[in-house]
Write a protein that holds these residues in place. Structure first.
Motif, PDB file in Angstrom:
ATOM      1  N   ARG A 170       0.847  -1.198   0.000  1.00 59.11           N
ATOM      2  CA  ARG A 170       0.000   0.000   0.000  1.00 59.11           C
ATOM      3  C   ARG A 170       0.883   1.249   0.000  1.00 59.11           C
ATOM      4  NH1 ARG A 170      -5.613  -1.174  -0.643  1.00 59.11           N
ATOM      5  NH2 ARG A 170      -6.021  -3.168   0.410  1.00 59.11           N
ATOM      6  N   LEU A 171       0.526   2.210  -0.824  1.00 57.92           N
ATOM      7  CA  LEU A 171       1.181   3.517  -0.808  1.00 57.92           C
ATOM      8  C   LEU A 171       0.116   4.539  -0.421  1.00 57.92           C
ATOM      9  CD1 LEU A 171       3.616   5.057  -3.421  1.00 57.92           C
ATOM     10  CD2 LEU A 171       1.873   6.411  -2.288  1.00 57.92           C
ATOM     11  N   ILE A 274       7.144  -8.615   4.052  1.00 58.31           N
ATOM     12  CA  ILE A 274       8.205  -7.610   4.069  1.00 58.31           C
ATOM     13  C   ILE A 274       8.297  -6.947   2.695  1.00 58.31           C
ATOM     14  CG2 ILE A 274      10.707  -7.266   4.277  1.00 58.31           C
ATOM     15  CD1 ILE A 274      10.771  -9.545   6.261  1.00 58.31           C
ATOM     16  N   LEU A 275       8.570  -5.658   2.702  1.00 62.10           N
ATOM     17  CA  LEU A 275       8.835  -4.935   1.470  1.00 62.10           C
ATOM     18  C   LEU A 275      10.342  -4.765   1.297  1.00 62.10           C
ATOM     19  CD1 LEU A 275       6.147  -2.092   1.658  1.00 62.10           C
ATOM     20  CD2 LEU A 275       6.085  -4.125   0.193  1.00 62.10           C
ATOM     21  N   ASP A 276      10.793  -4.790   0.065  1.00 65.21           N
ATOM     22  CA  ASP A 276      12.194  -4.513  -0.248  1.00 65.21           C
ATOM     23  C   ASP A 276      12.296  -3.078  -0.742  1.00 65.21           C
ATOM     24  OD1 ASP A 276      14.106  -7.361  -0.988  1.00 65.21           O
ATOM     25  OD2 ASP A 276      12.152  -7.411  -0.027  1.00 65.21           O
ATOM     26  N   GLY A 321      11.976  -3.963   5.143  1.00 62.88           N
ATOM     27  CA  GLY A 321      11.216  -3.475   6.278  1.00 62.88           C
ATOM     28  C   GLY A 321       9.737  -3.701   6.055  1.00 62.88           C
ATOM     29  N   VAL A 322       8.953  -3.427   7.089  1.00 62.21           N
ATOM     30  CA  VAL A 322       7.503  -3.614   6.968  1.00 62.21           C
ATOM     31  C   VAL A 322       6.818  -2.324   6.537  1.00 62.21           C
ATOM     32  CG1 VAL A 322       7.397  -5.527   8.596  1.00 62.21           C
ATOM     33  CG2 VAL A 322       7.223  -3.175   9.448  1.00 62.21           C
ATOM     34  N   SER A 323       7.505  -1.190   6.667  1.00 57.94           N
ATOM     35  CA  SER A 323       6.933   0.079   6.205  1.00 57.94           C
ATOM     36  C   SER A 323       8.046   1.109   6.067  1.00 57.94           C
ATOM     37  CB  SER A 323       5.864   0.592   7.178  1.00 57.94           C
ATOM     38  OG  SER A 323       6.443   0.946   8.419  1.00 57.94           O
ATOM     39  N   ALA A 324       7.714   2.199   5.383  1.00 54.02           N
ATOM     40  CA  ALA A 324       8.656   3.313   5.242  1.00 54.02           C
ATOM     41  C   ALA A 324       7.857   4.585   5.029  1.00 54.02           C
ATOM     42  CB  ALA A 324       9.611   3.087   4.078  1.00 54.02           C
ATOM     43  N   GLU A 325       8.435   5.692   5.464  1.00 56.34           N
ATOM     44  CA  GLU A 325       7.780   6.991   5.308  1.00 56.34           C
ATOM     45  C   GLU A 325       8.802   7.981   4.752  1.00 56.34           C
ATOM     46  OE1 GLU A 325       5.379  10.026   8.252  1.00 56.34           O
ATOM     47  OE2 GLU A 325       5.061   7.858   8.484  1.00 56.34           O
ATOM     48  N   SER A 350       3.474   0.570   3.026  1.00 51.87           N
ATOM     49  CA  SER A 350       3.178  -0.445   4.034  1.00 51.87           C
ATOM     50  C   SER A 350       2.789  -1.736   3.324  1.00 51.87           C
ATOM     51  CB  SER A 350       2.053   0.015   4.972  1.00 51.87           C
ATOM     52  OG  SER A 350       0.866   0.296   4.242  1.00 51.87           O
ATOM     53  N   VAL A 351       2.629  -2.812   4.093  1.00 51.76           N
ATOM     54  CA  VAL A 351       2.315  -4.104   3.497  1.00 51.76           C
ATOM     55  C   VAL A 351       1.275  -4.836   4.333  1.00 51.76           C
ATOM     56  CG1 VAL A 351       4.236  -5.247   4.694  1.00 51.76           C
ATOM     57  CG2 VAL A 351       3.310  -6.260   2.591  1.00 51.76           C
TER      58      VAL A 351
END
Length: 391
Positions: A170-171, A274-276, A321-325, A350-351
Motif C-alpha cells: 500500500r502507498l 516484508i517490502l524490499d 522493512g515492513v513500512s517506510a515513510e 506499508s504491506v
C-alpha cells in the motif's frame, strides 16, 4: 574520443546486453510453457460464481469477452457475470460491486492497472483473485507464473482449484487527506525518477513495444535534479530508523522484484510480509546511468541484491522493512505498478501480509529469491549502522 562517440558506444553495449538476455529468457520461457501445459491437465474445475472485471479500453477486450463466454460454456461454468471498468469506475469499484452481488472469485481481465485495483478490493475478504492478462506488461501475472500469451491456460488457472496467499503493498499519500484508502501495489511502487519515467512514456509506443517504451520515457529525465528528503524505515522487529537529507534519484518499494528480462529486487518475496526498499542514485552524467544498468544486469545474472563491483558512479542500496515513510523537500510524482498518483511530499509504504488469495498454476513451495541472496549485504545498511541488510 569525443563524448558523443562514447555515449553511442555505451548505448550500443547496452542494447547488445539486452538482446543476449532476451534470447536466454525466450529459451527458458519455452521450457516453462511445456511444464505448465503438463501441470494444468491435472487441475479440477471449481464451479462457483465468477465475476470478470474487464478493461474495455484494451484493443482485444471484446474478443476476449466472447472467448471467455465460450470457454466457460464449454466447461459448464454458467455462473458468470461481467463488470466493465470506466473512467469514473475503476477495477476496485467493480470488484466491490461484484462481491456485493455474491461473487466467489473475482477475475481481473486486463493489465497491471486492472489487476492491482481489483486486488485492492478483494484483498482481505477471503475471496480469490483470478487474472487473465491482456495488458502490455502483465508484470504481476509473470511473477505469479500465470501465462501471459495463452488465454485458455490463464482461464484454466483462474477457474480451477489452486491458490497462493500473497502480500499486498500500500502507498498512502499522507498529504492528501481526501484519499479514503491506501493505493494498492503488487509489484513496485516508487517516487522520483521511476514515476517521472512512467509518466512521460508514450501510451501508443507502449502498446507497440511494451515495456521497452519506458526507456524512451526515462531518457527525458536522466539529467533532472535529484530529490531530497527524510526517509524512515521500520524493520520487522518494530524499530524505526531515519536518514535525514537523503539525496536520491528514486526510492522504490517492491513486493515482487522481477520485470521482463531483468531483476530489480532479487531478494523480494511476495509472501514474506516484508517490502524490499531500493534507494538509487547516480553521479557523473551518462556514466552513472551506464553503471546503474550494469548493476541491474549484474544482480539479474547473480540473483543477489548487490552492485557490480566495477561500478563507480552509481549506488543501488537495498534494505527490507515492513513500512517506510518519506518527507520530501519538494513535491514529486509517485506511481504504483505503473499507475500515476498525484504529486506528493509525504508518503507511506506499508504491506498487508498474505492478505490476497491468488489463483496460480504452481502452488508448491517455491524457492524464494532470498535463498539465492543468502550471503548478500547492503552497503547502505552498513554505512548507516542502523538498518538491517538483506541476508
Amino acid at each position: 574520443m569525443p563524448q558523443s562517440v562514447i555515449t553511442v558506444l555505451i548505448f550500443a553495449a547496452v542494447l547488445l546486453a539486452i538482446a543476449a538476455i532476451v534470447i536466454l529468457v525466450l529459451v527458458l520461457r519455452a521450457h516453462r510453457r511445456h511444464k505448465l501445459a503438463q501441470s494444468l491437465e491435472k487441475r479440477k474445475d471449481d464451479e462457483v460464481q465468477y465475476a470478470f472485471v474487464i478493461n474495455p479500453s484494451k484493443p482485444q477486450a471484446e474478443a476476449q469477452r466472447l472467448h471467455i463466454k465460450e470457454f466457460c460454456e464449454a466447461k459448464g461454468l454458467n455462473r458468470i457475470r461481467f463488470y466493465d471498468t470506466q473512467l469514473d469506475k475503476d477495477g476496485r469499484v467493480c470488484a466491490l460491486e461484484a462481491l456485493h452481488d455474491g461473487a466467489d472469485v473475482v477475475i481481473a481481465v486486463g493489465g497491471d492497472g486492472t489487476v492491482r485495483t481489483v486486488a485492492s478490493a478483494v484483498s482481505g475478504t477471503g475471496h480469490a483473485l483470478g487474472i487473465i492478462p491482456i495488458g502490455t506488461g502483465n508484470l504481476f501475472a509473470r511473477n505469479m507464473g500465470i501465462p501471459v500469451d495463452d488465454v485458455d491456460a490463464a482461464l484454466t488457472v483462474a477457474t480451477s482449484h489452486g491458490s497462493r496467499l500473497v502480500d499486498m503493498g500500500r502507498l498512502t499519500l499522507l498529504d492528501h487527506p481526501e484519499d479514503d484508502h491506501g493505493h494498492a501495489f503488487l509489484i513496485i511502487a516508487g517516487v522520483g525518477f521511476d514515476a517521472a519515467m512512467i509518466d512521460d512514456t508514450d501510451p501508443e509506443l507502449k502498446r507497440n513495444i511494451s515495456w521497452l517504451a519506458y526507456f524512451a520515457g526515462g531518457i527525458k529525465h536522466l539529467f533532472a535534479p535529484k530529490f531530497r528528503g527524510d526517509l524512515t524505515i521500520t524493520s520487522a522487529d518494530g524499530s524505526a530508523h531515519t536518514i535525514n537529507n537523503l539525496r536520491f534519484r528514486t526510492v522504490m518499494a517492491g513486493n515482487c522484484g522481477q520485470i521482463p528480462v531483468f531483476s530489480l529486487m532479487p531478494a523480494a518475496s511476495y509472501d514474506d510480509g516484508i517490502l524490499d526498499f531500493e534507494i538509487i542514485d547516480t553521479t557523473g552524467g551518462i556514466l552513472g546511468w551506464a553503471n546503474l544498468f550494469g548493476d541491474v544486469v549484474h544482480q539479474t545474472l547473480t540473483g543477489k541484491p548487490e552492485q557490480n563491483p566495477l561500478s563507480t558512479n552509481s549506488t543501488m542500496e537495498q534494505v527490507q522493512g515492513v513500512s517506510a515513510e518519506i518527507r520530501l523537500e519538494k513535491p514529486a510524482k509517485a506511481q504504483v505498478d505503473g499507475d500515476m498518483l498525484p504529486e506528493t511530499k509525504h508518503i507511506r509504504f506499508s504491506v498487508d501480509r498474505r492478505a490476497l488469495i491468488v489463483r496460480v498454476p504452481d502452488t508448491s513451495t517455491l524457492k524464494t529469491a532470498q535463498v539465492a541472496a543468502a550471503n548478500a549485504t547492503s552497503d547502505f545498511a552498513v554505512t548507516t549502522s542502523i538498518l538491517e541488510p538483506i541476508k
